[in-house]
Design a protein around this motif. Structure first.
Motif, PDB file in Angstrom:
ATOM      1  N   GLN A   1      12.583   1.340  -1.937  1.00 29.32           N
ATOM      2  CA  GLN A   1      11.974   0.057  -2.277  1.00 29.32           C
ATOM      3  C   GLN A   1      10.801  -0.316  -1.374  1.00 29.32           C
ATOM      4  O   GLN A   1      10.364  -1.458  -1.384  1.00 29.32           O
ATOM      5  N   THR A   2      10.289   0.627  -0.580  1.00 25.34           N
ATOM      6  CA  THR A   2       9.093   0.367   0.219  1.00 25.34           C
ATOM      7  C   THR A   2       7.985   1.278  -0.270  1.00 25.34           C
ATOM      8  O   THR A   2       8.237   2.382  -0.744  1.00 25.34           O
ATOM      9  N   PRO A   3       6.740   0.844  -0.183  1.00 22.83           N
ATOM     10  CA  PRO A   3       5.623   1.694  -0.584  1.00 22.83           C
ATOM     11  C   PRO A   3       5.614   2.984   0.224  1.00 22.83           C
ATOM     12  O   PRO A   3       6.037   3.015   1.379  1.00 22.83           O
ATOM     13  N   ASP A   4       5.135   4.075  -0.397  1.00 23.83           N
ATOM     14  CA  ASP A   4       5.084   5.362   0.298  1.00 23.83           C
ATOM     15  C   ASP A   4       4.123   5.318   1.476  1.00 23.83           C
ATOM     16  O   ASP A   4       4.455   5.756   2.565  1.00 23.83           O
ATOM     17  N   VAL A   5       2.898   4.813   1.240  1.00 27.32           N
ATOM     18  CA  VAL A   5       1.869   4.821   2.280  1.00 27.32           C
ATOM     19  C   VAL A   5       1.024   3.549   2.184  1.00 27.32           C
ATOM     20  O   VAL A   5       0.695   3.092   1.095  1.00 27.32           O
ATOM     21  N   GLY A   6       0.671   3.017   3.346  1.00 22.91           N
ATOM     22  CA  GLY A   6      -0.251   1.900   3.426  1.00 22.91           C
ATOM     23  C   GLY A   6      -1.155   2.084   4.630  1.00 22.91           C
ATOM     24  O   GLY A   6      -0.727   2.606   5.667  1.00 22.91           O
ATOM     25  N   VAL A   7      -2.434   1.712   4.487  1.00 25.65           N
ATOM     26  CA  VAL A   7      -3.394   1.804   5.587  1.00 25.65           C
ATOM     27  C   VAL A   7      -4.236   0.540   5.605  1.00 25.65           C
ATOM     28  O   VAL A   7      -4.373  -0.138   4.588  1.00 25.65           O
ATOM     29  N   GLY A   8      -4.802   0.238   6.776  1.00 24.59           N
ATOM     30  CA  GLY A   8      -5.659  -0.931   6.866  1.00 24.59           C
ATOM     31  C   GLY A   8      -6.396  -1.028   8.176  1.00 24.59           C
ATOM     32  O   GLY A   8      -6.112  -0.286   9.118  1.00 24.59           O
ATOM     33  N   LEU A   9      -7.360  -1.924   8.194  1.00 21.55           N
ATOM     34  CA  LEU A   9      -8.132  -2.245   9.400  1.00 21.55           C
ATOM     35  C   LEU A   9      -7.981  -3.721   9.677  1.00 21.55           C
ATOM     36  O   LEU A   9      -8.043  -4.552   8.761  1.00 21.55           O
ATOM     37  N   ALA A  10      -7.796  -4.023  10.951  1.00 21.60           N
ATOM     38  CA  ALA A  10      -7.674  -5.427  11.360  1.00 21.60           C
ATOM     39  C   ALA A  10      -8.629  -5.684  12.528  1.00 21.60           C
ATOM     40  O   ALA A  10      -8.905  -4.783  13.316  1.00 21.60           O
ATOM     41  N   TRP A  11      -9.105  -6.913  12.587  1.00 24.74           N
ATOM     42  CA  TRP A  11      -9.978  -7.348  13.664  1.00 24.74           C
ATOM     43  C   TRP A  11      -9.234  -8.386  14.477  1.00 24.74           C
ATOM     44  O   TRP A  11      -8.825  -9.429  13.959  1.00 24.74           O
ATOM     45  N   ARG A  12      -9.058  -8.078  15.764  1.00 23.60           N
ATOM     46  CA  ARG A  12      -8.362  -9.005  16.654  1.00 23.60           C
ATOM     47  C   ARG A  12      -9.275 -10.179  16.960  1.00 23.60           C
ATOM     48  O   ARG A  12     -10.459 -10.014  17.220  1.00 23.60           O
ATOM     49  N   ARG A  13      -8.721 -11.403  16.896  1.00 26.58           N
ATOM     50  CA  ARG A  13      -9.487 -12.612  17.155  1.00 26.58           C
ATOM     51  C   ARG A  13      -9.235 -13.089  18.560  1.00 26.58           C
ATOM     52  O   ARG A  13      -8.264 -12.868  19.169  1.00 26.58           O
TER      53      ARG A  13
ATOM     54  N   VAL B   1      -7.493  -6.134   6.387  1.00 24.60           N
ATOM     55  CA  VAL B   1      -7.583  -5.744   4.982  1.00 24.60           C
ATOM     56  C   VAL B   1      -6.799  -4.444   4.834  1.00 24.60           C
ATOM     57  O   VAL B   1      -7.001  -3.504   5.616  1.00 24.60           O
ATOM     58  N   TYR B   2      -5.906  -4.387   3.826  1.00 26.23           N
ATOM     59  CA  TYR B   2      -4.969  -3.279   3.701  1.00 26.23           C
ATOM     60  C   TYR B   2      -4.896  -2.764   2.270  1.00 26.23           C
ATOM     61  O   TYR B   2      -5.021  -3.536   1.318  1.00 26.23           O
ATOM     62  N   LEU B   3      -4.646  -1.460   2.136  1.00 24.33           N
ATOM     63  CA  LEU B   3      -4.414  -0.803   0.850  1.00 24.33           C
ATOM     64  C   LEU B   3      -3.053  -0.126   0.897  1.00 24.33           C
ATOM     65  O   LEU B   3      -2.708   0.503   1.901  1.00 24.33           O
ATOM     66  N   SER B   4      -2.292  -0.240  -0.198  1.00 21.45           N
ATOM     67  CA  SER B   4      -1.022   0.480  -0.293  1.00 21.45           C
ATOM     68  C   SER B   4      -0.807   0.935  -1.733  1.00 21.45           C
ATOM     69  O   SER B   4      -1.492   0.491  -2.648  1.00 21.45           O
ATOM     70  N   ASP B   5       0.164   1.821  -1.916  1.00 19.04           N
ATOM     71  CA  ASP B   5       0.409   2.398  -3.237  1.00 19.04           C
ATOM     72  C   ASP B   5       1.493   1.672  -4.019  1.00 19.04           C
ATOM     73  O   ASP B   5       1.974   2.193  -5.013  1.00 19.04           O
ATOM     74  N   SER B   6       1.862   0.489  -3.603  1.00 16.49           N
ATOM     75  CA  SER B   6       2.926  -0.182  -4.316  1.00 16.49           C
ATOM     76  C   SER B   6       2.913  -1.663  -3.982  1.00 16.49           C
ATOM     77  O   SER B   6       2.377  -2.028  -2.946  1.00 16.49           O
ATOM     78  N   PRO B   7       3.454  -2.546  -4.756  1.00 10.36           N
ATOM     79  CA  PRO B   7       4.381  -2.387  -5.849  1.00 10.36           C
ATOM     80  C   PRO B   7       3.758  -1.934  -7.165  1.00 10.36           C
ATOM     81  O   PRO B   7       4.468  -1.562  -8.073  1.00 10.36           O
ATOM     82  N   GLY B   8       2.450  -1.932  -7.299  1.00 14.44           N
ATOM     83  CA  GLY B   8       1.811  -1.393  -8.504  1.00 14.44           C
ATOM     84  C   GLY B   8       1.193  -0.039  -8.198  1.00 14.44           C
ATOM     85  O   GLY B   8       1.636   0.669  -7.305  1.00 14.44           O
ATOM     86  N   ASP B   9       0.154   0.317  -8.940  1.00 12.90           N
ATOM     87  CA  ASP B   9      -0.535   1.575  -8.662  1.00 12.90           C
ATOM     88  C   ASP B   9      -1.295   1.498  -7.348  1.00 12.90           C
ATOM     89  O   ASP B   9      -1.346   2.461  -6.595  1.00 12.90           O
ATOM     90  N   LEU B  10      -1.920   0.346  -7.099  1.00 16.03           N
ATOM     91  CA  LEU B  10      -2.691   0.139  -5.870  1.00 16.03           C
ATOM     92  C   LEU B  10      -2.656  -1.352  -5.539  1.00 16.03           C
ATOM     93  O   LEU B  10      -2.787  -2.185  -6.435  1.00 16.03           O
ATOM     94  N   THR B  11      -2.489  -1.658  -4.275  1.00 17.29           N
ATOM     95  CA  THR B  11      -2.473  -3.055  -3.837  1.00 17.29           C
ATOM     96  C   THR B  11      -3.522  -3.247  -2.761  1.00 17.29           C
ATOM     97  O   THR B  11      -3.593  -2.466  -1.809  1.00 17.29           O
ATOM     98  N   LEU B  12      -4.352  -4.256  -2.912  1.00 18.30           N
ATOM     99  CA  LEU B  12      -5.345  -4.663  -1.916  1.00 18.30           C
ATOM    100  C   LEU B  12      -4.875  -6.004  -1.373  1.00 18.30           C
ATOM    101  O   LEU B  12      -4.611  -6.929  -2.142  1.00 18.30           O
ATOM    102  N   GLU B  13      -4.781  -6.091  -0.034  1.00 18.89           N
ATOM    103  CA  GLU B  13      -4.166  -7.265   0.560  1.00 18.89           C
ATOM    104  C   GLU B  13      -4.916  -7.688   1.816  1.00 18.89           C
ATOM    105  O   GLU B  13      -5.405  -6.851   2.566  1.00 18.89           O
ATOM    106  N   GLY B  14      -4.981  -8.991   2.045  1.00 20.50           N
ATOM    107  CA  GLY B  14      -5.503  -9.538   3.282  1.00 20.50           C
ATOM    108  C   GLY B  14      -4.377 -10.207   4.045  1.00 20.50           C
ATOM    109  O   GLY B  14      -3.536 -10.880   3.443  1.00 20.50           O
TER     110      GLY B  14
END
Length: 191
Positions: A179-191, A42-55
């Motif tokens: 053309q890349t987001p300034d910052v993105g962070v996330g946590l992942a669980w290895r399967r 699960v990841y959060l970044s500041d672009s392409p909009g104000d905030l992006t939540l992504e899996g």
């Protein structure tokens, strides 16, 4: 000497030609270190909009991503796929070929295709493994509703994967291009 100058001029012209402004930013951070893993994140970044939540789900060389982009007026859905294939080198660094496609669906439809190299090194200590990397790539971007032209972009990001346990990974991405987001962070669980 003339040959070196002419090759430099050709390289400079190619960079200028490839760095035209795209109609819309499509890509969220890639979070693609050169070492493939099977994980779900699960990841959060500041672009392409104000905030992006992504899996992002990854299994070996392939990955799928879906997310919500907080953009005016009603938000966008982001969907995409990716591949990552390690390249055997004699150098003491890890290198992987990467490619991906990502689209935005909503009031502003857009599609992007990209390919590049993820270059870094995995450092393993008891209880912690760090993989710093750089991920340059070339992208084709089409704002589907604006026009029929594809724009070419040079994208790059610095990344860090920090594996704190056998199955938990913290990921950080810092964009190096317009053309890349300034910052993105996330946590992942290895399967």
């Amino acid at each position: 000497m003339k040959r070196t100058v002419s090759m430099s001029a050709v390289a400079a012209a190619a960079v200028l030609a490839l760095s035209s402004t795209a109609n819309a930013q499509v890509f969220t951070p890639s979070y693609q270190a050169p070492v493939p893993m099977n994980d779900l994140g699960v990841y959060l970044s500041d672009s392409p909009g104000d905030l992006t939540l992504e899996g992002i789900w990854r299994s070996g060389p392939v990955g799928l991503r879906v997310g919500y982009v907080d953009a005016e007026p009603d938000g966008l859905i982001s969907v995409g796929g990716e591949v990552r294939s390690p390249i055997a080198t004699s150098a003491p660094i890890d290198v992987a070929f990467t490619a991906g496609a990502q689209g935005l669906i909503g009031d502003v439809d857009a599609l992007g295709l990209q390919a590049g190299l993820s270059i870094g090194k995995r450092f393993v200590n008891p209880g912690l493994a760090l993989t710093p990397y750089i991920h340059p790539r070339i992208a084709l971007i089409d704002g589907l509703l604006q026009d029929d032209d594809w724009d070419t972009e040079l994208l790059a990001e610095l990344g860090l994967d920090a594996e704190f346990s056998q199955n938990l990974i913290f990921r950080l991405s810092v964009g190096l291009s317009d053309q890349t987001p300034d910052v993105g962070v996330g946590l992942a669980w290895r399967r």
